[in-house]
Design an enzyme around this catalytic site. Structure first.
Site, PDB file in Angstrom:
ATOM      1  N   ASP A   9       0.870  -1.183   0.000  1.00 33.24           N
ATOM      2  CA  ASP A   9       0.000   0.000   0.000  1.00 33.24           C
ATOM      3  C   ASP A   9       0.904   1.230   0.000  1.00 33.24           C
ATOM      4  OD1 ASP A   9      -2.306   1.613   0.200  1.00 33.24           O
ATOM      5  OD2 ASP A   9      -2.176   1.675   2.372  1.00 33.24           O
ATOM      6  N   TYR A  41      -0.754   8.728  -1.859  1.00 26.97           N
ATOM      7  CA  TYR A  41      -0.598   8.724  -3.313  1.00 26.97           C
ATOM      8  C   TYR A  41      -1.784   9.452  -3.985  1.00 26.97           C
ATOM      9  CZ  TYR A  41       2.931   4.862  -3.414  1.00 26.97           C
ATOM     10  OH  TYR A  41       4.044   4.067  -3.291  1.00 26.97           O
ATOM     11  N   GLY A  42      -2.950   9.337  -3.356  1.00 28.59           N
ATOM     12  CA  GLY A  42      -4.208   9.756  -3.988  1.00 28.59           C
ATOM     13  C   GLY A  42      -4.221  11.126  -4.653  1.00 28.59           C
ATOM     14  N   CYS A  72      -4.482  -1.620  -2.069  1.00 29.86           N
ATOM     15  CA  CYS A  72      -4.656  -0.196  -2.331  1.00 29.86           C
ATOM     16  C   CYS A  72      -5.465  -0.018  -3.608  1.00 29.86           C
ATOM     17  CB  CYS A  72      -3.272   0.438  -2.485  1.00 29.86           C
ATOM     18  SG  CYS A  72      -3.317   2.206  -2.829  1.00 29.86           S
ATOM     19  N   ASN A  73      -6.596   0.651  -3.495  1.00 30.36           N
ATOM     20  CA  ASN A  73      -7.434   0.903  -4.671  1.00 30.36           C
ATOM     21  C   ASN A  73      -6.741   1.847  -5.639  1.00 30.36           C
ATOM     22  OD1 ASN A  73     -10.450  -0.098  -3.886  1.00 30.36           O
ATOM     23  ND2 ASN A  73      -9.288   0.527  -2.098  1.00 30.36           N
ATOM     24  N   THR A  74      -5.975   2.785  -5.104  1.00 29.93           N
ATOM     25  CA  THR A  74      -5.313   3.788  -5.939  1.00 29.93           C
ATOM     26  C   THR A  74      -4.226   3.132  -6.794  1.00 29.93           C
ATOM     27  OG1 THR A  74      -5.739   5.398  -4.192  1.00 29.93           O
ATOM     28  CG2 THR A  74      -4.107   6.009  -5.856  1.00 29.93           C
ATOM     29  N   CYS A 180     -11.127   2.864  -0.273  1.00 27.74           N
ATOM     30  CA  CYS A 180      -9.704   3.095  -0.006  1.00 27.74           C
ATOM     31  C   CYS A 180      -9.393   2.270   1.235  1.00 27.74           C
ATOM     32  CB  CYS A 180      -9.459   4.578   0.249  1.00 27.74           C
ATOM     33  SG  CYS A 180      -7.859   4.940   1.015  1.00 27.74           S
TER      34      CYS A 180
HETATM   35  N1  DGL Z   1      -4.939   3.113   0.655  1.00 28.90           N
HETATM   36  C1  DGL Z   1      -4.991   3.621  -0.664  1.00 28.90           C
HETATM   37  C2  DGL Z   1      -6.248   3.162  -1.398  1.00 28.90           C
HETATM   38  O1  DGL Z   1      -6.794   2.137  -1.118  1.00 28.90           O
HETATM   39  C3  DGL Z   1      -4.770   5.062  -0.957  1.00 28.90           C
HETATM   40  C4  DGL Z   1      -4.075   5.934  -0.022  1.00 28.90           C
HETATM   41  C5  DGL Z   1      -3.365   7.078  -0.660  1.00 28.90           C
HETATM   42  O2  DGL Z   1      -3.989   8.039  -1.128  1.00 28.90           O
HETATM   43  O3  DGL Z   1      -2.168   6.984  -0.643  1.00 28.90           O
HETATM   44  O4  DGL Z   1      -6.702   3.836  -2.294  1.00 28.90           O
END
Ligand code: DGL
Length: 251
Positions: A9, A41-42, A72-74, A180
């Site tokens: 992640d 990261y988002g 991590c979805n992103t 997320c």
């Molecule tokens: N945990 C991450 C997700 O599932 C994103 C977190 C981030 O913005 O870094 O999207």
């Protein structure tokens, strides 16, 4: 660590997937890697998210992991396809659980919370095309930072959620998608805003998918004893401490 599954992640959020993966695959070894130095990261441009994701993936590949789960979805939205084209081991991704949430919708709406990057990438548009009726996408502004700081039970967490949900107070919200992996650690606080809503985080589906893939590829660990878990981070020891705390936290 031998024959481990790598879960990664941008930071500590993917620990929510790790928890369910350990539940479904108790005999496996896991290495969890969080790129805490670069989280979140988002809000970053896609090219940068791809570069950071590639470096985080590399940190796990160098350790010879037998499969990768993108916690991590992103990262999944920005990088999964490219990654799958370049590695031979199974890669399991995550996407916001719009499908089950849309089935739980009655006369109200579904709120789909995710990062800015996840919401603006093509993968999400495709999901919306399939299951988006009555679904309102919302950026979970500031929530990743709050979890990264370990401030789940703070006034800051409450204020950030109050600002995000303000336009929907008084509306009938049937379901909320936690799109997320950081957000399940705010689950109780989120539920308090909409006590009647069902919450969907997609964790069990992803963990079961990981199990099915390992089974299909003959990659399941051949041992009866519980596996080991190792936490790694591009950040400092405080990130590792937080990962361990979130791994044990009641949610
Ligand atoms: N945990 C991450 C997700 O599932 C994103 C977190 C981030 O913005 O870094 O999207």
């Amino acid at each position: 660590m031998q024959d481990a599954i790598g879960i990664l992640d941008s930071g500590v959020g993917g620990v929510s997937l790790l928890r369910r993966a350990v539940h479904w695959l108790p005999n496996e070894n896991f290495i969890f890697y969080g790129d805490n130095r670069n989280a979140p990261y988002g809000p970053r441009p896609f090219e940068e998210i791809r570069e950071l994701s590639a470096a985080a993936v590399d940190a796990l590949l160098q350790q010879g992991v037998k499969a990768l789960a993108l916690g991590c979805n992103t990262i999944t939205a920005a990088y999964a396809e490219q990654l799958r084209a370049n590695v031979r081991i199974p890669v399991i991704g995550m996407e916001p659980a719009l499908k089950p949430a849309s089935l739980a919708r009655r006369n109200g709406v579904v709120l789909a919370l995710a990062t800015k990057a996840t919401l603006s990438l093509e993968r999400f548009a495709r999901l919306m095309g399939l299951y988006g009726e009555g679904v309102i996408p919302i950026e979970g502004k500031g929530l990743v930072e709050i979890v990264e700081a370990g401030k789940m039970n703070s006034p800051e967490a409450h204020d950030a959620l109050a600002a995000i949900f303000a336009p929907f107070m008084g509306e009938q919200v049937d379901a909320i998608v936690l799109g997320c992996t950081h957000y399940p650690f705010l689950r109780r606080q989120i539920e308090a805003f909409f006590p009647g809503a069902q919450i969907f985080d997609g964790m069990d589906g992803t963990a079961q998918q990981l199990k099915r893939r390992l089974e299909a590829e003959g990659l399941l660990a051949d041992r009866d004893a519980p596996g080991e878990i190792e936490f790694q981070s591009s950040g400092g020891p405080e990130s590792i401490e937080l990962m361990k705390r979130l791994f044990e936290m009641e949610i």
